[in-house]
Design a protein around this motif. Structure first.
Motif, PDB file in Angstrom:
ATOM      1  N   TYR A 108      31.055  12.926  25.726  1.00 50.13           N
ATOM      2  CA  TYR A 108      32.603  13.424  25.634  1.00 50.13           C
ATOM      3  C   TYR A 108      33.239  12.336  26.904  1.00 50.13           C
ATOM      4  O   TYR A 108      35.083  12.181  26.214  1.00 50.13           O
ATOM      5  N   GLN A 109      33.016  12.607  27.759  1.00 51.93           N
ATOM      6  CA  GLN A 109      33.553  12.744  28.970  1.00 51.93           C
ATOM      7  C   GLN A 109      33.518  10.821  28.986  1.00 51.93           C
ATOM      8  O   GLN A 109      34.879  10.387  30.044  1.00 51.93           O
ATOM      9  N   ILE A 110      33.050   9.881  28.537  1.00 52.86           N
ATOM     10  CA  ILE A 110      33.087   8.696  28.858  1.00 52.86           C
ATOM     11  C   ILE A 110      33.140   7.809  27.498  1.00 52.86           C
ATOM     12  O   ILE A 110      34.108   6.274  28.069  1.00 52.86           O
TER      13      ILE A 110
ATOM     14  N   TYR B 246      22.717  18.014  24.111  1.00 53.08           N
ATOM     15  CA  TYR B 246      24.054  18.814  23.894  1.00 53.08           C
ATOM     16  C   TYR B 246      24.683  18.744  25.192  1.00 53.08           C
ATOM     17  O   TYR B 246      24.698  19.730  26.391  1.00 53.08           O
ATOM     18  N   HIS B 247      25.538  17.901  25.265  1.00 54.47           N
ATOM     19  CA  HIS B 247      26.513  18.659  27.220  1.00 54.47           C
ATOM     20  C   HIS B 247      28.100  18.890  26.399  1.00 54.47           C
ATOM     21  O   HIS B 247      29.031  18.147  26.934  1.00 54.47           O
ATOM     22  N   TRP B 248      28.190  19.741  25.307  1.00 57.46           N
ATOM     23  CA  TRP B 248      29.190  20.756  25.044  1.00 57.46           C
ATOM     24  C   TRP B 248      29.634  20.255  23.430  1.00 57.46           C
ATOM     25  O   TRP B 248      30.495  20.556  23.267  1.00 57.46           O
TER      26      TRP B 248
ATOM     27  N   LEU C 224      19.636  20.896  26.593  1.00 57.17           N
ATOM     28  CA  LEU C 224      21.466  21.815  26.536  1.00 57.17           C
ATOM     29  C   LEU C 224      21.091  21.640  28.089  1.00 57.17           C
ATOM     30  O   LEU C 224      20.503  20.974  29.179  1.00 57.17           O
ATOM     31  N   ASN C 225      22.794  20.995  28.340  1.00 58.14           N
ATOM     32  CA  ASN C 225      23.502  20.683  29.757  1.00 58.14           C
ATOM     33  C   ASN C 225      23.968  21.787  29.952  1.00 58.14           C
ATOM     34  O   ASN C 225      25.720  22.570  28.969  1.00 58.14           O
ATOM     35  N   GLU C 226      23.991  22.698  31.196  1.00 55.41           N
ATOM     36  CA  GLU C 226      24.431  23.605  31.387  1.00 55.41           C
ATOM     37  C   GLU C 226      24.743  25.504  29.407  1.00 55.41           C
ATOM     38  O   GLU C 226      25.857  25.201  30.229  1.00 55.41           O
ATOM     39  N   PRO C 227      23.892  25.660  29.718  1.00 57.78           N
ATOM     40  CA  PRO C 227      24.264  26.646  28.843  1.00 57.78           C
ATOM     41  C   PRO C 227      25.065  27.832  29.010  1.00 57.78           C
ATOM     42  O   PRO C 227      25.777  28.477  28.172  1.00 57.78           O
TER      43      PRO C 227
ATOM     44  N   THR D  56      20.263  16.991  38.055  1.00 62.52           N
ATOM     45  CA  THR D  56      20.797  15.831  37.054  1.00 62.52           C
ATOM     46  C   THR D  56      21.513  16.042  37.538  1.00 62.52           C
ATOM     47  O   THR D  56      22.341  15.097  36.862  1.00 62.52           O
ATOM     48  N   GLU D  57      22.758  16.292  38.158  1.00 64.33           N
ATOM     49  CA  GLU D  57      24.155  16.245  38.823  1.00 64.33           C
ATOM     50  C   GLU D  57      24.303  16.931  40.386  1.00 64.33           C
ATOM     51  O   GLU D  57      23.849  17.806  40.213  1.00 64.33           O
ATOM     52  N   ASN D  58      24.636  16.153  41.108  1.00 58.08           N
ATOM     53  CA  ASN D  58      25.327  16.544  42.531  1.00 58.08           C
ATOM     54  C   ASN D  58      26.153  14.965  42.436  1.00 58.08           C
ATOM     55  O   ASN D  58      25.970  13.921  42.373  1.00 58.08           O
TER      56      ASN D  58
ATOM     57  N   PHE E 141      36.320  12.260  31.567  1.00 53.77           N
ATOM     58  CA  PHE E 141      37.344  13.447  31.957  1.00 53.77           C
ATOM     59  C   PHE E 141      37.164  14.557  32.213  1.00 53.77           C
ATOM     60  O   PHE E 141      35.539  14.694  31.784  1.00 53.77           O
ATOM     61  N   GLU E 142      37.279  14.441  32.954  1.00 47.02           N
ATOM     62  CA  GLU E 142      37.047  15.942  33.212  1.00 47.02           C
ATOM     63  C   GLU E 142      37.428  17.642  32.773  1.00 47.02           C
ATOM     64  O   GLU E 142      37.962  18.374  33.763  1.00 47.02           O
ATOM     65  N   TRP E 143      36.972  17.704  31.795  1.00 44.70           N
ATOM     66  CA  TRP E 143      37.371  18.190  30.514  1.00 44.70           C
ATOM     67  C   TRP E 143      38.640  18.904  30.936  1.00 44.70           C
ATOM     68  O   TRP E 143      39.363  18.219  30.550  1.00 44.70           O
ATOM     69  N   ALA E 144      39.207  20.616  31.326  1.00 42.47           N
ATOM     70  CA  ALA E 144      40.179  21.008  31.374  1.00 42.47           C
ATOM     71  C   ALA E 144      41.365  20.482  32.105  1.00 42.47           C
ATOM     72  O   ALA E 144      42.275  20.552  32.416  1.00 42.47           O
TER      73      ALA E 144
HETATM   74  O1  LIG Z   1      32.847  19.461  37.753  1.00 37.05           O
HETATM   75  C1  LIG Z   1      31.891  18.340  37.426  1.00 37.05           C
HETATM   76  C2  LIG Z   1      30.661  18.025  36.919  1.00 37.05           C
HETATM   77  C3  LIG Z   1      31.154  17.694  34.676  1.00 37.05           C
HETATM   78  O2  LIG Z   1      32.099  16.938  34.415  1.00 37.05           O
HETATM   79  C4  LIG Z   1      30.093  18.083  34.091  1.00 37.05           C
HETATM   80  O3  LIG Z   1      30.088  17.670  32.409  1.00 37.05           O
HETATM   81  C5  LIG Z   1      28.600  19.289  34.068  1.00 37.05           C
HETATM   82  O4  LIG Z   1      27.698  19.176  33.883  1.00 37.05           O
HETATM   83  C6  LIG Z   1      29.081  20.009  35.227  1.00 37.05           C
HETATM   84  N1  LIG Z   1      28.990  21.478  35.737  1.00 37.05           N
HETATM   85  C7  LIG Z   1      29.134  21.423  37.302  1.00 37.05           C
HETATM   86  C8  LIG Z   1      28.990  22.952  37.557  1.00 37.05           C
HETATM   87  N2  LIG Z   1      29.626  24.347  36.586  1.00 37.05           N
HETATM   88  C9  LIG Z   1      30.781  23.995  36.545  1.00 37.05           C
HETATM   89  C10 LIG Z   1      31.099  23.631  35.308  1.00 37.05           C
HETATM   90  C11 LIG Z   1      32.111  23.917  34.940  1.00 37.05           C
HETATM   91  C12 LIG Z   1      33.193  24.786  36.000  1.00 37.05           C
HETATM   92  C13 LIG Z   1      33.468  24.885  37.617  1.00 37.05           C
HETATM   93  C14 LIG Z   1      31.730  24.997  37.484  1.00 37.05           C
HETATM   94  C15 LIG Z   1      30.348  20.551  37.407  1.00 37.05           C
HETATM   95  N3  LIG Z   1      29.939  19.712  36.335  1.00 37.05           N
END
Ligand SMILES: OC[C@@H]1[C@@H](O)[C@H](O)[C@@H](O)c2nc(CNc3ccccc3)cn21
Length: 445
Positions: free
Chosen positions: A19-21, A120-122, A164-167, A350-352, A403-406
């Motif tokens: 969804y983000q890209i 699944y990434h949301w 899943l990503n971050e349930p 998987t993310e940093n 697209f950084e969600w909210a």
């Molecule tokens: O916010 C950066 C990324 C986001 O773009 C990814 O889609 C998501 O997997 C992701 N998780 C975190 C860490 N957890 C978190 C997510 C939302 C709000 C606060 C912390 C950061 N991020």
């Protein structure tokens, strides 16, 4: 200056999410997702932005894979848009959606870049949300059907699968706090949704094993290392509670076949002690091959009788990123040591990564702050390996601004800059920094 050299097979990657890209939100037969619906709802997203176009990756994936190859990525973590495959979540298949991922995966393999798929990434199909979404236990079954199809199509060529990503985030921000899709504010619902997500994870793992595939399957958990503000008994207790609630909630059921004690206590205090069939935990705890962790920052906490769980957050003293998150590289080392000590399972980061307010000057993006962030965290990853952690790889978040969600497009995490007016991509200085890390398989100490 010593060079800290990683193990030969260490996997250097970058990560994104559909969804983000992708954009093409309703193109070529794709069904609506809960993020399409949520982002089209006024007032939910910064400046009412949405992912209708995003980085237009659906049409530009070939150029984007070329850029991945230019950086020298060994792997690319991306997610599948479930409604692009099954527009209604199940039943009718969308061949053009399958074909998009087929072309993307073929292009990655052609460039010797290992695909790492997040199922699944949301972005849940809206049609399933209309039937209760993650509050409906059947969604777990529908997820395993979707996963089974993806394994059937790509299981022989995709070596890394993340269910899943971050349930925690999709359950809590989506169902308890309403900050994410589907925008519900129902604390009890968050616990039900979280449980059904874990069930979905377990059913998908069982489907992968039943298919006899040779790759590895795991889950991605968001973690924030927890530190007590003081060494008082109360603060130490608060830190223990926050670690269980924030980090272990979705890990313990998989590795210990039960929720952390704090979760059960919350359920009982609220009379929400659902009767989750014990057999659920047999499914949820199906053995996985690795744990993915997303690490960005730490949490400093103190006891506070007036706060949720009796725990309040205390702001850290160090530099903060554009997201307001404290930069604390030692937290990555500490969480890797803690998780490997407790669960003894291979780990991927998987993310940093970090958001900074990047600007283009003379055609360049001199993002020295992001370079420093990545360097210091990669150094901690090295020290964790040195001290015994079976760390398999590192995926920077993110390959490109997205697209950084909210927050919409107001936060830039990419090592590639995206000009959203022209869709032009520009490698930031951090992309060249990362290219050198990969070439040398290491970082200056
Ligand atoms: O916010 C950066 C990324 C986001 O773009 C990814 O889609 C998501 O997997 C992701 N998780 C975190 C860490 N957890 C978190 C997510 C939302 C709000 C606060 C912390 C950061 N991020």
């Amino acid at each position: 200056m010593a060079k800290l050299v990683f193990p030969k097979e260490f996997l250097w990657g970058a990560a994104t999410a559909s969804y983000q890209i992708e954009g093409a939100w309703n193109e070529d037969g794709k069904g609506e997702s809960i993020w399409d619906r949520f982002a089209h709802t006024p007032g939910t997203i910064y400046e009412n932005q949405n992912g209708d176009i995003a980085c237009d990756h659906y049409h530009r994936y070939e150029e984007d894979v070329e850029l991945m190859a230019e950086i020298g990525l060994k792997a690319y973590r991306f997610s599948i848009s479930w409604p692009r495959i099954f527009p209604e979540g199940r039943g009718k298949l969308n061949p053009k959606g399958v074909y998009f991922y087929e072309k993307l995966i073929d292009k990655l393999l052609e460039k010797n870049i290992k695909p790492a798929i997040t199922l699944y990434h949301w972005d849940l199909p809206q049609a399933l949300e209309d039937k209760g979404g993650w509050l409906n236990r059947d969604t777990a079954k529908y997820f395993s059907e979707y996963a089974n199809f993806m394994f059937y199509k790509f299981g022989d060529v995709v070596p890394i699968w993340i269910t899943l990503n971050e349930p925690f985030v999709s359950a809590f921000l989506g169902y308890a706090w309403g900050w994410h899709a589907p925008g519900k504010k129902d604390m009890k619902g968050a616990f039900v949704a979280g449980h059904n997500m874990l069930l979905a994870h377990g059913l998908a793992v069982q489907a992968y094993r039943d298919g006899g595939y040779k790759g590895n399957i795991g889950i991605t958990i968001n973690v924030a290392t927890v530190y007590p503000e003081t060494n008082s008994e109360e603060d130490l207790k608060a830190a223990e509670k926050q670690d269980a609630f924030g980090n272990r909630w979705f890990i313990d059921p998989i590795f210990k076949r039960k929720y952390p004690e704090i979760i059960w206590r919350i359920l009982e205090e609220n009379n929400w002690s659902f009767v989750f069939p014990a057999s659920d935990f047999d499914i949820i705890s199906s053995p996985i091959d690795f744990m993915g962790i997303n690490y960005y920052t730490r949490n400093i906490v103190a006891y506070d009788k007036n706060s949720h769980l009796g725990v309040k957050r205390v702001e850290g003293p160090n530099e903060h990123t554009d997201m307001g998150w404290e930069v604390y590289p030692d937290g990555l080392y500490d969480i890797l040591i803690q998780l490997y000590r407790d669960y003894k399972i291979p780990i991927y980061i998987t993310e940093n990564g970090a958001a900074y307010n990047d600007t283009v000057e003379d055609g360049r993006i001199r993002d020295i702050n992001r370079i420093n962030y990545l360097k210091e965290h990669i150094k901690r990853a090295y020290f964790a390996i040195r001290d015994g952690v079976d760390l398999r790889g590192y995926f920077v978040w993110s390959l490109m601004d997205n697209f950084e969600w909210a927050h919409g497009y107001s936060k830039r995490f990419g090592i590639i800059y995206v000009d959203y007016n022209t869709q032009k991509r520009i490698l930031k200085d951090s992309a060249y920094f990362y290219k050198k890390i990969i070439e040398e398989n290491g970082v200056d100490g």
